[in-house]
Design a protein around this motif. Structure first.
Motif, PDB file in Angstrom:
ATOM      1  N   VAL A 144      22.625 -31.071  17.204  1.00 29.54           N
ATOM      2  CA  VAL A 144      21.204 -31.132  16.834  1.00 29.54           C
ATOM      3  C   VAL A 144      21.019 -31.223  15.322  1.00 29.54           C
ATOM      4  O   VAL A 144      20.211 -32.017  14.820  1.00 29.54           O
ATOM      5  N   LEU A 145      21.771 -30.422  14.580  1.00 30.00           N
ATOM      6  CA  LEU A 145      21.599 -30.356  13.127  1.00 30.00           C
ATOM      7  C   LEU A 145      22.579 -31.242  12.359  1.00 30.00           C
ATOM      8  O   LEU A 145      22.540 -31.273  11.128  1.00 30.00           O
ATOM      9  N   HIS A 146      23.452 -31.943  13.081  1.00 30.24           N
ATOM     10  CA  HIS A 146      24.437 -32.838  12.444  1.00 30.24           C
ATOM     11  C   HIS A 146      25.278 -32.082  11.411  1.00 30.24           C
ATOM     12  O   HIS A 146      25.548 -32.575  10.311  1.00 30.24           O
ATOM     13  N   LEU A 147      25.697 -30.886  11.789  1.00 25.72           N
ATOM     14  CA  LEU A 147      26.422 -30.038  10.846  1.00 25.72           C
ATOM     15  C   LEU A 147      27.774 -30.632  10.464  1.00 25.72           C
ATOM     16  O   LEU A 147      28.202 -30.527   9.310  1.00 25.72           O
ATOM     17  N   SER A 148      28.454 -31.242  11.424  1.00 23.17           N
ATOM     18  CA  SER A 148      29.762 -31.839  11.130  1.00 23.17           C
ATOM     19  C   SER A 148      29.644 -32.900  10.048  1.00 23.17           C
ATOM     20  O   SER A 148      30.495 -33.002   9.157  1.00 23.17           O
ATOM     21  N   GLU A 149      28.571 -33.686  10.125  1.00 25.97           N
ATOM     22  CA  GLU A 149      28.371 -34.751   9.142  1.00 25.97           C
ATOM     23  C   GLU A 149      27.976 -34.190   7.783  1.00 25.97           C
ATOM     24  O   GLU A 149      28.418 -34.688   6.745  1.00 25.97           O
ATOM     25  N   LYS A 150      27.157 -33.150   7.788  1.00 26.41           N
ATOM     26  CA  LYS A 150      26.626 -32.629   6.527  1.00 26.41           C
ATOM     27  C   LYS A 150      27.650 -31.800   5.759  1.00 26.41           C
ATOM     28  O   LYS A 150      27.693 -31.828   4.528  1.00 26.41           O
ATOM     29  N   VAL A 163      28.086 -20.071  11.012  1.00 28.37           N
ATOM     30  CA  VAL A 163      27.879 -19.879   9.573  1.00 28.37           C
ATOM     31  C   VAL A 163      27.155 -21.092   8.985  1.00 28.37           C
ATOM     32  O   VAL A 163      26.217 -20.954   8.185  1.00 28.37           O
ATOM     33  N   GLU A 164      27.574 -22.286   9.378  1.00 28.72           N
ATOM     34  CA  GLU A 164      26.906 -23.502   8.906  1.00 28.72           C
ATOM     35  C   GLU A 164      25.447 -23.532   9.354  1.00 28.72           C
ATOM     36  O   GLU A 164      24.558 -23.952   8.596  1.00 28.72           O
ATOM     37  N   PHE A 165      25.211 -23.090  10.577  1.00 29.00           N
ATOM     38  CA  PHE A 165      23.849 -23.062  11.112  1.00 29.00           C
ATOM     39  C   PHE A 165      22.955 -22.155  10.272  1.00 29.00           C
ATOM     40  O   PHE A 165      21.857 -22.552   9.852  1.00 29.00           O
ATOM     41  N   ILE A 166      23.415 -20.934  10.024  1.00 24.93           N
ATOM     42  CA  ILE A 166      22.615 -19.992   9.243  1.00 24.93           C
ATOM     43  C   ILE A 166      22.381 -20.538   7.833  1.00 24.93           C
ATOM     44  O   ILE A 166      21.261 -20.492   7.304  1.00 24.93           O
ATOM     45  N   PHE A 167      23.426 -21.071   7.246  1.00 28.12           N
ATOM     46  CA  PHE A 167      23.300 -21.637   5.901  1.00 28.12           C
ATOM     47  C   PHE A 167      22.277 -22.770   5.889  1.00 28.12           C
ATOM     48  O   PHE A 167      21.442 -22.868   4.980  1.00 28.12           O
ATOM     49  N   SER A 168      22.309 -23.616   6.912  1.00 26.85           N
ATOM     50  CA  SER A 168      21.388 -24.754   6.958  1.00 26.85           C
ATOM     51  C   SER A 168      19.946 -24.303   7.143  1.00 26.85           C
ATOM     52  O   SER A 168      19.023 -24.868   6.543  1.00 26.85           O
ATOM     53  N   ILE A 169      19.723 -23.266   7.968  1.00 25.85           N
ATOM     54  CA  ILE A 169      18.365 -22.771   8.196  1.00 25.85           C
ATOM     55  C   ILE A 169      17.788 -22.183   6.909  1.00 25.85           C
ATOM     56  O   ILE A 169      16.624 -22.429   6.552  1.00 25.85           O
ATOM     57  N   VAL A 170      18.606 -21.401   6.192  1.00 27.93           N
ATOM     58  CA  VAL A 170      18.149 -20.819   4.928  1.00 27.93           C
ATOM     59  C   VAL A 170      17.895 -21.924   3.904  1.00 27.93           C
ATOM     60  O   VAL A 170      16.888 -21.908   3.181  1.00 27.93           O
ATOM     61  N   TRP A 171      18.794 -22.881   3.839  1.00 27.86           N
ATOM     62  CA  TRP A 171      18.647 -24.004   2.913  1.00 27.86           C
ATOM     63  C   TRP A 171      17.361 -24.776   3.219  1.00 27.86           C
ATOM     64  O   TRP A 171      16.615 -25.178   2.320  1.00 27.86           O
ATOM     65  N   GLN A 172      17.103 -24.977   4.500  1.00 29.35           N
ATOM     66  CA  GLN A 172      15.904 -25.701   4.917  1.00 29.35           C
ATOM     67  C   GLN A 172      14.638 -24.942   4.512  1.00 29.35           C
ATOM     68  O   GLN A 172      13.672 -25.540   4.014  1.00 29.35           O
ATOM     69  N   LEU A 173      14.632 -23.630   4.730  1.00 27.14           N
ATOM     70  CA  LEU A 173      13.481 -22.816   4.322  1.00 27.14           C
ATOM     71  C   LEU A 173      13.264 -22.888   2.814  1.00 27.14           C
ATOM     72  O   LEU A 173      12.123 -22.975   2.338  1.00 27.14           O
ATOM     73  N   LEU A 174      14.360 -22.855   2.069  1.00 24.03           N
ATOM     74  CA  LEU A 174      14.260 -22.915   0.612  1.00 24.03           C
ATOM     75  C   LEU A 174      13.691 -24.254   0.166  1.00 24.03           C
ATOM     76  O   LEU A 174      12.765 -24.306  -0.661  1.00 24.03           O
ATOM     77  N   ASP A 175      14.218 -25.340   0.712  1.00 19.77           N
ATOM     78  CA  ASP A 175      13.723 -26.666   0.335  1.00 19.77           C
ATOM     79  C   ASP A 175      12.256 -26.839   0.726  1.00 19.77           C
ATOM     80  O   ASP A 175      11.463 -27.427  -0.022  1.00 19.77           O
ATOM     81  N   ALA A 176      11.888 -26.330   1.905  1.00 15.48           N
ATOM     82  CA  ALA A 176      10.496 -26.434   2.344  1.00 15.48           C
ATOM     83  C   ALA A 176       9.575 -25.664   1.404  1.00 15.48           C
ATOM     84  O   ALA A 176       8.488 -26.141   1.048  1.00 15.48           O
TER      85      ALA A 176
END
Length: 260
Positions: A144-150, A163-176
């Motif tokens: 869903v989040l294309h973590l392997s690619e990112k 760990v990648e999932f949590i990092f991506s969610i926090v990163w997304q909140l920060l960017d938003a």
């Protein structure tokens, strides 16, 4: 023969999802109690041979809500489905993040509900990691989040994906949050890899919460930005959490080096 059996099972599950959607529509129209709905749903899924928590049901429910059925009772159904482990919370959060965050300015109530679910479920990792279908869930999150690619990490075990999932969610909140404050373009990247830029949509065509561009909605948007920043802080402060552990180790290293 094995292939035919697998095909028959897949067709049976497809029919089961149609029945589940019909049941959900009836419960929605009748204003069914979320707990009663969850009990009936669990029974139906068990009869259909669906293993719980079900990644497939998570996708079905989120797709049903976003956006043709964006009404309060279905968010209550969703919350109950997570509470009783019908749908895997981390996967639901991943699915919602791709749908809700890009439209957070036009659907601030949905963004608020998303963050409430995030606050309630993203910090209870142990119970979810120990649950059934864990590896299937993490693979779905990766997709869903294309973590392997990112992230392009060699290790693709379930723990790494979480760990990648949590990092991506926090990163997304920060960017938003940076984008909402009009300062995302001041960062070196000038954009976000998580698709947080608001999408252009016809506000007048929205149904569900019937949100309108009012002063009250503006206050909700501002409150949402505040909550997003508070959530980021919670992730960093929780030492039992991957992000908190990383932050704690980083701060410890900085202190040893005499950093401030």
């Amino acid at each position: 023969m094995a292939a035919l059996a697998a095909l028959a099972a897949a067709e049976a599950r497809g029919g089961a999802w149609d029945s589940i959607l019909d049941m959900m529509k009836v419960a929605q129209e009748k204003g069914c109690d979320p707990l009663l709905w969850a009990v009936q749903l669990t029974s139906s899924l068990n009869r259909a041979g669906v293993s719980l928590p079900s990644p497939e049901f998570a996708d079905v429910l989120v797709s049903y809500i976003c956006w043709d059925n964006n009404v309060p009772i279905l968010w209550k159904f969703l919350d109950r489905a997570l509470a009783v482990k019908i749908a895997p919370p981390l996967l639901v959060i991943a699915l919602l993040s791709t749908r809700v965050v890009p439209v957070r300015q036009s659907r601030p109530a949905a963004y608020r509900l998303y963050m409430e679910l995030l606050k309630r479920h993203a910090f209870a990792l142990k119970s979810q990691i120990d649950g059934s279908n864990y590896h299937k869930v993490t693979e779905s999150i990766d997709t869903v989040l294309h973590l392997s690619e990112k992230f392009s990490l060699a290790e693709r075990d379930a723990g790494t994906i979480v760990v990648e999932f949590i990092f991506s969610i926090v990163w997304q909140l920060l960017d938003a949050s940076l984008d909402d404050e009009g300062i995302l373009e001041l960062t070196p990247e000038k954009s976000s890899m998580w698709g947080v830029k608001p999408q252009d949509m016809e506000i007048d065509s929205f149904e569900g919460f019937e949100e309108k561009w009012t002063e009250g909605q503006g206050r909700l948007q501002s409150a949402n930005t505040t909550m997003a920043i508070e959530l980021i802080g919670l992730f960093l402060q929780d030492k039992a959490h991957p992000m908190g552990s990383f932050h704690s180790k980083t701060e410890g290293a900085r202190n040893k080096l005499g950093g401030t």
